[in-house]
Design an enzyme around this catalytic site. Structure first.
Site, mmCIF file in Angstrom:
data_model
loop_
_atom_site.group_PDB
_atom_site.id
_atom_site.type_symbol
_atom_site.label_atom_id
_atom_site.label_comp_id
_atom_site.label_asym_id
_atom_site.label_seq_id
_atom_site.Cartn_x
_atom_site.Cartn_y
_atom_site.Cartn_z
ATOM 1 N N HIS A 370 38.418 38.275 -33.041
ATOM 2 C CA HIS A 370 38.180 37.683 -34.360
ATOM 3 C C HIS A 370 37.129 36.591 -34.372
ATOM 4 O O HIS A 370 36.945 35.951 -35.401
ATOM 5 C CB HIS A 370 39.475 37.080 -34.912
ATOM 6 C CG HIS A 370 40.469 38.102 -35.359
ATOM 7 N ND1 HIS A 370 40.514 38.584 -36.643
ATOM 8 C CD2 HIS A 370 41.436 38.746 -34.676
ATOM 9 C CE1 HIS A 370 41.479 39.478 -36.747
ATOM 10 N NE2 HIS A 370 42.065 39.593 -35.566
ATOM 11 N N ARG A 564 39.412 27.547 -44.810
ATOM 12 C CA ARG A 564 39.634 26.432 -43.906
ATOM 13 C C ARG A 564 38.386 25.550 -43.847
ATOM 14 O O ARG A 564 37.259 26.030 -43.959
ATOM 15 C CB ARG A 564 40.002 26.952 -42.502
ATOM 16 C CG ARG A 564 41.386 27.552 -42.421
ATOM 17 C CD ARG A 564 42.447 26.535 -42.789
ATOM 18 N NE ARG A 564 42.550 25.513 -41.766
ATOM 19 C CZ ARG A 564 43.544 25.401 -40.900
ATOM 20 N NH1 ARG A 564 44.571 26.243 -40.948
ATOM 21 N NH2 ARG A 564 43.560 24.451 -40.000
ATOM 22 N N LYS A 675 38.106 39.139 -51.667
ATOM 23 C CA LYS A 675 39.014 38.873 -52.793
ATOM 24 C C LYS A 675 38.216 38.469 -54.026
ATOM 25 O O LYS A 675 38.498 38.901 -55.146
ATOM 26 C CB LYS A 675 39.994 37.748 -52.442
ATOM 27 C CG LYS A 675 40.901 38.041 -51.266
ATOM 28 C CD LYS A 675 41.589 36.754 -50.774
ATOM 29 C CE LYS A 675 42.075 36.904 -49.361
ATOM 30 N NZ LYS A 675 42.413 35.598 -48.727
HETATM 31 C C1 PLP Z 1 41.856 34.914 -47.746
HETATM 32 C C2 PLP Z 1 42.358 33.632 -47.293
HETATM 33 C C3 PLP Z 1 41.728 32.961 -46.240
HETATM 34 C C4 PLP Z 1 40.470 33.476 -45.569
HETATM 35 O O1 PLP Z 1 39.346 32.993 -46.268
HETATM 36 P P1 PLP Z 1 37.872 33.033 -45.643
HETATM 37 O O2 PLP Z 1 37.008 32.611 -46.777
HETATM 38 O O3 PLP Z 1 37.621 34.462 -45.257
HETATM 39 O O4 PLP Z 1 37.837 32.106 -44.503
HETATM 40 C C5 PLP Z 1 42.238 31.752 -45.838
HETATM 41 N N1 PLP Z 1 43.315 31.212 -46.424
HETATM 42 C C6 PLP Z 1 43.949 31.827 -47.453
HETATM 43 C C7 PLP Z 1 45.128 31.173 -48.079
HETATM 44 C C8 PLP Z 1 43.498 33.053 -47.919
HETATM 45 O O5 PLP Z 1 44.134 33.663 -48.925
#
Ligand code: PLP
Length: 829
Positions: A370, A564, A675
């Site tokens: 990852h 994050r 998303k």
């Molecule tokens: C989707 C998601 C992530 C991942 O977000 P990135 O932008 O890909 O780092 C992290 N935390 C939550 C709560 C999420 O729903």
């Protein structure tokens, strides 16, 4: 112990009725007769009563799915992960079981609103960020695709910490999410396993004169499984996520006990229970703590023993066919110790010879990487291993010795290469390279986006790719459209389904039927699309007002970066742009201005100074800008506290612009980007991770691309001169001037010095300053594009319509086609 599955088979047609009347009846019974509450109680009990009502309706499908899993000829996959970032369950089950409307009606008679009851559920926050959320999306898709996949994880007593903001600083608070009963778990104490730690090994010859090893004088810990149901979408499948809780064995320390220190010997049990007490809150970095290694081995050992127990129930003690029916997917190196543990169980417990055990291990393990960040690669000190897991270390040494012989045959005389590839790193204190153990012990190694998988082959794992090119493959991540569209964005979901039917929810490739509707003549559709976005923005604005006290006018462009907080994700670049916009407003450079609301959210690892200080900077900048009367509605900035799955369910549907601005080559994939795209946001992004595949899918006219590419980053790195770049760019110089003047920290002088210095350092690994100009130019194009609402809406529709590839249904089908090779279960709704 008797096997309950055999004895308690109930007739097939024992499903409970799903009509509103029946739900209302059961809801009342749970509330009054089970929980002993009545109307006027804490609303938490409404959530609990409704969840128990729904859970009853999952049970039949759960049992039938389990019976299907147990068939002796059923090949199964196990997803081993230290993290499952699940979020809330109730709304997801209501959607999957198609009883949302009936449930809303059932509780309406108690004057309860379903949406409000749902918000009583605490998030199951058993993960940090993308990696843990990916595991949860994977399980959802496996259930929907009827794949016999079990998740194995840890039942942390405390999940991801809750984040508060005090005076702009992050304050962590423990997340005791299990304080109120959790209706979504079922304890199965009958399947308790024992996990060993410590002690030492003894080597001896068995009766046939073969060398054997015993691991003795161990400290043992019990692993108790808690099962969580994972429902598929409208298909009668309920898979299982099995989470382990650590408890002490019943054996007391007899010496202490006899010496009269009974309370002390009971108190010593605490050590065992600590193993699953808390999730480590580090994202994309390792911390090397002993307790973390204990967690990893605890998960691997309990899960493997559980699977071998099930095997023996079906096949007896002959494990020769084990690899035909079982495959393990390792979510990063966190559970990679499973490679050595499977060897130990097969040899020491099942009396198998090394060669056969190794053949089985290598044919059952598959590893997903990852990250490319060196600080995230796990290495455990050999000393720690020796003390905690002496038998496992012996096995790792033997794996390594045999592996290095293979390397020597492939590259005769190349001792440098053997040193490089060794599982044991001999530099600065010996350590075990967990990624190398995972690669050597697996038949498949995959990255999580095209670019990332290619960089692994060219860089980090190049030697291994040279040796075993056939092992390496790519599986681009995804997200589940059930949670992230159908559940999170009901208004847009209804609109889409009205026009193209609802088949897209379980086959997102069909979402491309929306594409023709983006054509200019479909005015009514565009208006309805814009209205859905607008009401979602209204909801987010309400949340922002509540949580941050900041007004977000819904006509503004909603510009969002939630993830994050990490230097490589470059929240600081976002701040530079915000300050630049602020400078423009202050100097009156606001012709054709587009009003913007910038929302930033995310947690920083508690020990990560730079990330925590970035949060403080964002909050201070927000405070100054929001209070400046010269700014008004032109620019609003807010930091949303405690970003988590349930907040993303409100944020993604309301976002106009998705910020995906990592330094090229650093974000393995990203899933937040997907998303947002699904919910009709446009992306401003670098050529990194899955952004590239999003760009390919939607076309560059519907995506705001900026910044250096991987090769350009590496090229510029060699003589990177951030001070020169700042001096040569008037806007950037003005931004730094304002930051350095202390304008945002009058009361706390100097607190941002380290952040500023890091950006000006020629060794800045994230090259923030290098991408400023290109970022600001792209943002100017965004502002322009937003002014033409008709075109913007069409681009928004095209983003959703082009997101079909990013469903985890597609990802899981690829894992299954290339790695797992499972036959879908014969189950029907
Ligand atoms: C989707 C998601 C992530 C991942 O977000 P990135 O932008 O890909 O780092 C992290 N935390 C939550 C709560 C999420 O729903």
């Amino acid at each position: 112990m008797s096997n309950c599955d055999e004895l308690c088979i109930i007739p097939e047609n024992d499903k409970l009725p799903n009509d509103a009347k029946a739900l209302e009846h059961d809801f009342r019974r749970y509330l009054v007769h089970h929980l002993g509450r009545f109307l006027g109680c804490n609303p938490l009990y409404f959530y609990e009563a409704l969840s128990l009502t729904v859970r009853d309706r999952i049970m039949t499908d759960w049992r039938n799915t389990w019976l299907e899993h147990r068939r002796p000829d059923q090949r199964r996959a196990y997803y081993l992960s230290l993290e499952f970032l699940i979020g809330r369950a109730l709304g997801n089950h209501l959607l999957n079981m198609d009883i949302r409307d009936e449930s809303a009606e059932a509780i309406q008679n108690f004057s309860l609103v379903l949406e409000e009851v749902q918000t009583e559920e605490p998030d199951a926050g058993l993960g940090n960020g993308g990696l843990g959320r990916l595991a949860a999306c994977f399980l959802d898709s496996c259930a929907t695709l009827k794949l016999p996949v079990l998740g194995y994880g840890l039942r942390y007593e405390y999940g991801m910490f809750r984040q508060h903001i005090e005076n702009g600083y992050q304050v962590e608070e423990p997340d005791h999410w299990l304080r109120n009963a959790n209706p979504w778990e079922l304890e199965r104490a009958e399947y308790t396993q024992t996990v060993h730690f410590g002690g030492h090994t003894e080597h001896f010859l068995n009766r046939r004169g073969e060398p054997r090893t015993r691991w003795v004088d161990t400290e043992d810990v019990l692993a108790i499984p808690f099962d969580v149901p994972v429902s598929g979408y409208h298909n009668g499948v309920v898979n299982t996520l099995r989470l382990w809780k650590a408890t002490a064995t019943d054996e007391f320390n007899l010496d202490e006990f006899n010496a009269g220190s009974y309370p002390e010997s009971v108190a010593a049990k605490n050590d065992a229970e600590h193993i699953t007490m808390v999730l480590y809150p580090n994202d994309s970095s390792e911390n090397g703590k002993e307790l973390r290694l204990r967690q990893q081995y605890f998960l691997a050992s309990a899960s493997l023993q559980d699977i071998m127990r099930q095997w023996e129930a079906n096949h007896g003690d002959d494990f020769s066919d084990f690899a035909t029916y079982n495959v393990f997917q390792l979510n990063d190196t966190h559970p990679a110790i499973a490679v050595a543990e499977l060897m130990r169980l097969l040899m020491d417990e099942k009396k198998m010879q090394w060669e056969q055990a190794w053949e089985i291990t290598r044919n059952t393990m598959a590893y997903t990487n990852h990250t490319l960040l060196p600080e995230a690669l796990e290495r455990w000190s050999v000393h720690l291993f020796e003390r905690l897991l002496p038998r496992l270390l012996e096995i790792i040494y033997e794996i390594n010795a045999r592996f290095l012989k293979e390397v020597a045959i492939h590259w005769p005389g190349d001792s440098e290469r053997r040193r490089r590839m060794s599982i044991i790193d001999e530099n600065d204190g010996k350590s075990v390279r967990m990624a190398y153990l995972a690669i050597v012990g697996s038949f498949s190694v995959n990255g999580v986006a095209e670019l990332h998988s290619n960089l692994l082959k060219q860089g980090l794992f190049r030697d291994f790719y040279d040796l075993w090119p056939e092992k390496f493959n790519n599986k681009t991540n995804g997200v589940t459209p059930r949670r992230w569209i159908a559940h999170a964005n009901p208004e847009m979901t209804a609109l889409i389904s009205k026009h193209i039917g609802d088949g897209w929810i379980s086959d997102l490739s069909r979402i491309d039927k929306l594409k023709p509707l983006a054509a200019p003549e479909h005015r009514d559709f565009h208006r309805a699309w814009a209205n859905a976005k607008r009401s979602n923005k209204q909801e987010l604005a309400t949340l922002v007002k509540q949580e941050c006290g900041v007004d977000f006018p819904v006509d503004s462009l909603f510009d969002v970066q939630v993830k994050r907080i990490h230097e490589y994700k470059r929240q600081l670049l976002n701040v530079l742009h915000i300050v630049h916009l602020y400078n423009r407003i202050r100097r009156g450079d606001t012709r054709d201005w587009t009003n913007r609301c910038v929302l930033i959210g995310g947690k920083a690892a508690p020990g990560y100074f730079m990330a925590k200080r970035t949060i403080k900077l964002i909050n201070n900048v927000a405070d100054i800008i929001n209070c400046d009367p010269a700014v008004g509605d032109r620019l609003k900035v807010a930091f949303l506290p405690n970003y988590r799955v349930s907040s993303m369910e409100v944020i993604a549907p309301a976002t106009d612009l998705s910020e995906q601005i990592s330094t090229a080559g650093k974000e393995a994939s990203g899933t937040g980007n997907m998303k947002f795209m699904m919910n009709g946001a446009l992306t401003i992004g670098t050529y990194d991770g899955a952004n590239i595949e999003i760009l390919d899918a939607v076309g560059e006219e519907n995506f705001f691309l900026f910044g250096l590419r991987v090769e350009e980053v590496e090229e510029m790195r060699r003589d990177y001169d951030p001070r020169g770049i700042i001096a040569a760019d008037e806007d950037l110089a003005a931004v730094f001037h304002l930051l350095e003047s202390g304008h945002f920290n009058i009361d706390e002088p100097g607190i941002f010095d380290q952040l500023i210095a890091a950006m000006k350092d020629p060794r800045d690994p994230w090259m923030t300053v290098a991408d400023f100009r290109s970022y600001v130019d792209a943002q100017e194009q965004v502002s322009c594009a937003y002014q033409d609402q008709e075109t913007w809406v069409r681009k928004s529709i095209l983003n959703t319509a082009s997101s079909g590839f990013f469903s985890t249904d597609r990802t899981m089908q690829e894992y299954n086609r290339d790695i797992w090779k499972l036959r879908p279960m014969d189950i029907h709704a």
